[in-house]
Design a protein around this motif. Structure first.
Motif, PDB file in Angstrom:
ATOM      1  N   LEU A 180       0.041 -24.000   7.427  1.00 25.00           N
ATOM      2  CA  LEU A 180       0.623 -24.150   8.761  1.00 25.00           C
ATOM      3  C   LEU A 180       0.862 -22.794   9.417  1.00 25.00           C
ATOM      4  N   THR A 181       1.031 -21.762   8.604  1.00 27.73           N
ATOM      5  CA  THR A 181       1.294 -20.406   9.103  1.00 27.73           C
ATOM      6  C   THR A 181       0.197 -19.455   8.658  1.00 27.73           C
TER       7      THR A 181
ATOM      8  N   VAL B  20       9.549 -17.635  11.681  1.00 24.62           N
ATOM      9  CA  VAL B  20       8.202 -17.993  11.239  1.00 24.62           C
ATOM     10  C   VAL B  20       7.347 -18.424  12.429  1.00 24.62           C
ATOM     11  N   THR B  21       6.108 -17.955  12.462  1.00 25.32           N
ATOM     12  CA  THR B  21       5.159 -18.369  13.496  1.00 25.32           C
ATOM     13  C   THR B  21       4.020 -19.149  12.840  1.00 25.32           C
ATOM     14  N   TYR B  22       3.235 -19.833  13.672  1.00 27.70           N
ATOM     15  CA  TYR B  22       2.287 -20.827  13.162  1.00 27.70           C
ATOM     16  C   TYR B  22       0.881 -20.615  13.703  1.00 27.70           C
ATOM     17  N   TYR B  23      -0.059 -21.334  13.106  1.00 34.35           N
ATOM     18  CA  TYR B  23      -1.412 -21.387  13.636  1.00 34.35           C
ATOM     19  C   TYR B  23      -1.408 -22.080  15.006  1.00 34.35           C
ATOM     20  N   PRO B  24      -2.447 -21.879  15.796  1.00 30.70           N
ATOM     21  CA  PRO B  24      -2.513 -22.520  17.114  1.00 30.70           C
ATOM     22  C   PRO B  24      -2.381 -24.041  17.023  1.00 30.70           C
ATOM     23  N   GLY B  25      -1.478 -24.594  17.847  1.00 33.50           N
ATOM     24  CA  GLY B  25      -1.348 -26.041  17.949  1.00 33.50           C
ATOM     25  C   GLY B  25      -0.358 -26.699  17.012  1.00 33.50           C
ATOM     26  N   VAL B  26       0.170 -25.944  16.037  1.00 32.18           N
ATOM     27  CA  VAL B  26       1.050 -26.568  15.042  1.00 32.18           C
ATOM     28  C   VAL B  26       2.308 -27.158  15.688  1.00 32.18           C
ATOM     29  N   ILE B  27       2.910 -26.444  16.622  1.00 31.27           N
ATOM     30  CA  ILE B  27       4.158 -26.916  17.230  1.00 31.27           C
ATOM     31  C   ILE B  27       3.978 -28.291  17.857  1.00 31.27           C
ATOM     32  N   GLU B  28       2.867 -28.505  18.534  1.00 27.57           N
ATOM     33  CA  GLU B  28       2.628 -29.777  19.227  1.00 27.57           C
ATOM     34  C   GLU B  28       1.984 -30.824  18.329  1.00 27.57           C
ATOM     35  N   TRP B  29       1.447 -30.410  17.214  1.00 21.54           N
ATOM     36  CA  TRP B  29       0.643 -31.256  16.335  1.00 21.54           C
ATOM     37  C   TRP B  29       1.350 -32.548  15.924  1.00 21.54           C
TER      38      TRP B  29
END
Length: 270
Positions: free
Chosen positions: A15-16, A84-93
């Motif tokens: 995820l990150t 912590v930050t994430y790959y593109p789109g994880v927050i909305e996934w």
């Protein structure tokens, strides 16, 4: 009929795009490279080749924190999770996948099964999207300071939590009676409705259990790492996963389309 579909995720590099320890923890200990921190935790116990890597990390963090006058508390670790930050789109996934499930009549459940540190994950912005987090954790003394490992989730014990999800035996981790109890097929979540996402060799036992039992296993990789892509490709070539794809969680990505198609196919088969 149980209408659940379970998505199980590793955390670091799944995820990150990095290890959770590099979002503040290593800096507090005076390190600029997370691999230097991991090497230091191994040195705490004399680079013992027979020591479980998760116990090594948990115990090593406590010792290094002590050397740096850092108190390891639940709130301290949760605070690191907020960075912590994430790959593109994880927050909305999560909301988007939940909506796909609802469209086809299924409740989507999201779980993390990680060899990182649970308290850090508990502080992340996505934690409220997860039904459970299974990861290494500490026990705390009366002053709230971590003193000893409480649970250890290494690359093989991850499999235990797949069965906990399947049997819906999610709590009371010290008691093995319920998770090992025989249950009728209609009372457990079919493997066909379990999806496992991971990124590396530490996920191989989980990849294989889910894939070989009829579920879906996907190895994701950072698009910035040719080595990560080679590992993912090898997992697929050796038959450990169904797919290997870039760790892009945005709508319309290869990963997104695979998951949407798989959920739709579950509905059509049932």
């Amino acid at each position: 009929m149980d209408k659940r579909i379970a998505l199980l995720y590793d955390f670091d590099y799944t995820l990150t795009d990095g290890y959770m320890q590099q979002f503040g923890l290593m800096q507090d200990f005076g390190y600029s490279n997370v691999y230097d921190l991991f090497a230091a935790t191994e040195e705490v116990f004399g680079n013992n080749p027979d020591m479980d890597m998760c116990l090594n990390m948990l115990g090593g963090v406590l010792e290094i924190a002590k050397r740096n006058n850092v108190k390891i508390t639940q709130e301290y670790l949760k605070d690191k999770g907020r960075a912590v930050t994430y790959y593109p789109g994880v927050i909305e996934w999560f909301d988007k996948i939940n909506a796909i499930g609802k469209e086809y009549g299924y409740e989507i459940e999201h779980y993390v099964i990680s060899s990182g540190i649970k308290e850090i994950i508990d502080g992340t912005s996505i934690c409220n999207k997860l039904k459970r987090v299974y990861s290494n954790t500490y026990v705390y003394n009366q002053d709230g300071e971590a003193i000893w490992p409480c649970q250890v989730v290494n690359y093989t014990s991850k499999v235990q939590y797949i069965y906990r999800v399947r049997k819906n035996v999610l709590d009371n981790l010290a008691d093995l009676k319920d998770v090992n109890a025989k249950m009728e097929d209609e009372d457990v979540l079919p493997f066909e409705r379990i999806i496992y996402l991971g990124d590396s060799e530490t996920d191989i036992p989980s990849f294989k259990v889910v894939k070989n039992s009829g579920g879906l296993s996907i190895c994701v990789y950072s698009q910035s790492s040719e080595k990560a892509k080679m590992v993912a490709e090898q997992c697929c070539r050796e038959g450990r996963v169904n797919y290997f794809v870039p760790a892009d969680y945005r709508e319309g990505s290869q990963l997104y389309n695979i998951i949407e198609t798989y959920i739709r196919n579950i509905m059509s088969k049932e």
